[in-house]
Design a protein around this motif. Structure first.
Motif, PDB file in Angstrom:
ATOM      1  N   LEU A   1       0.829  -1.195   0.000  1.00 59.59           N
ATOM      2  CA  LEU A   1       0.000   0.000   0.000  1.00 59.59           C
ATOM      3  C   LEU A   1       0.863   1.245   0.000  1.00 59.59           C
ATOM      4  N   THR A   2       0.596   2.074  -0.972  1.00 58.04           N
ATOM      5  CA  THR A   2       1.326   3.326  -1.029  1.00 58.04           C
ATOM      6  C   THR A   2       0.382   4.469  -0.691  1.00 58.04           C
TER       7      THR A   2
ATOM      8  N   ASN B   1      -4.196   9.317  -1.933  1.00 56.80           N
ATOM      9  CA  ASN B   1      -4.063   8.412  -3.069  1.00 56.80           C
ATOM     10  C   ASN B   1      -3.596   7.045  -2.606  1.00 56.80           C
ATOM     11  N   LEU B   2      -4.350   6.023  -2.958  1.00 58.04           N
ATOM     12  CA  LEU B   2      -4.020   4.673  -2.544  1.00 58.04           C
ATOM     13  C   LEU B   2      -3.730   3.802  -3.746  1.00 58.04           C
ATOM     14  N   ARG B   3      -2.591   3.152  -3.727  1.00 59.81           N
ATOM     15  CA  ARG B   3      -2.263   2.221  -4.801  1.00 59.81           C
ATOM     16  C   ARG B   3      -2.037   0.841  -4.219  1.00 59.81           C
ATOM     17  N   CYS B   4      -2.743  -0.120  -4.777  1.00 57.03           N
ATOM     18  CA  CYS B   4      -2.667  -1.470  -4.235  1.00 57.03           C
ATOM     19  C   CYS B   4      -1.988  -2.404  -5.223  1.00 57.03           C
ATOM     20  N   TYR B   5      -1.158  -3.272  -4.705  1.00 60.39           N
ATOM     21  CA  TYR B   5      -0.507  -4.264  -5.545  1.00 60.39           C
ATOM     22  C   TYR B   5      -0.673  -5.639  -4.923  1.00 60.39           C
TER      23      TYR B   5
ATOM     24  N   LEU C   1       5.276  -7.315  -8.710  1.00 64.37           N
ATOM     25  CA  LEU C   1       3.947  -7.345  -8.106  1.00 64.37           C
ATOM     26  C   LEU C   1       2.922  -6.926  -9.139  1.00 64.37           C
ATOM     27  N   GLU C   2       1.871  -7.717  -9.207  1.00 61.96           N
ATOM     28  CA  GLU C   2       0.854  -7.389 -10.192  1.00 61.96           C
ATOM     29  C   GLU C   2      -0.079  -6.310  -9.662  1.00 61.96           C
ATOM     30  N   ARG C   3      -0.211  -5.318 -10.462  1.00 65.72           N
ATOM     31  CA  ARG C   3      -1.059  -4.210 -10.025  1.00 65.72           C
ATOM     32  C   ARG C   3      -2.518  -4.649  -9.995  1.00 65.72           C
ATOM     33  N   VAL C   4      -3.222  -4.195  -8.994  1.00 65.30           N
ATOM     34  CA  VAL C   4      -4.609  -4.592  -8.860  1.00 65.30           C
ATOM     35  C   VAL C   4      -5.409  -4.028 -10.019  1.00 65.30           C
TER      36      VAL C   4
END
Length: 138
Positions: free
Chosen positions: A14-15, A24-28, A114-117
């Motif tokens: 989680l970034t 801003n949330l980025r999930c992998y 890591l595959e991006r969601v």
DNA sequence: ACTGAGCGA
């Protein structure tokens, strides 16, 4: 067995980017069994090209796809890219072999990509609470 | 010209 199951749990990176107005949330997600042929190559020199990576990695196996990520703001390469292999074992071999090796005078950091969601990054309009102290959920 | 620890549209 059970511990293996725990290890097999998809880890999420989680970034969190805190802005004055939005978060801003980025999930992998890490692929459990699939897409392991996709390698994340970091520590790349800003002068490296995709063909260089392809040439360097094609020596260990069949490279199906090579992509270097560029910054859309400045247009300069971020210093990392992704290498796709036709075989997972070749990808692992290349990862084990090229990881730590210097390319263009810079040590490479290779790891499983890591595959991006799926979908777009989750953008939260506003923070609910600043939370001066850690809140406990019932 | 200088820079970097990072997971892509």
């Amino acid at each position: 067995m059970m511990k293996n199951s725990l290890v097999s749990i998809a880890r999420r990176a989680l970034t969190t980017t805190v802005n004055s107005t939005a978060l801003n949330l980025r999930c992998y997600c890490s692929p459990p069994s699939s897409s392991k042929a996709k390698l994340f190559v970091g520590g790349l020199s800003w002068s490296v090209d995709e063909k260089s990576l392809q040439d360097a990695f094609s020596s260990f196996g069949e490279v199906t796809e090579v992509k270097i990520i560029y910054d859309r703001d400045t247009g300069r390469p971020r210093g990392f890219g992704f290498v796709h292999f036709s075989k997972e074992e070749d990808a692992a071999s290349a990862k084990d072999a090229m990881d730590g090796k210097a390319l263009s005078g810079r040590p490479l950091r290779i790891s499983l990509a890591l595959e991006r969601v799926r979908g777009e990054p989750v953008v939260v309009p506003r923070l609910r609470n600043t939370g001066d102290s850690s809140r406990r959920d019932a």
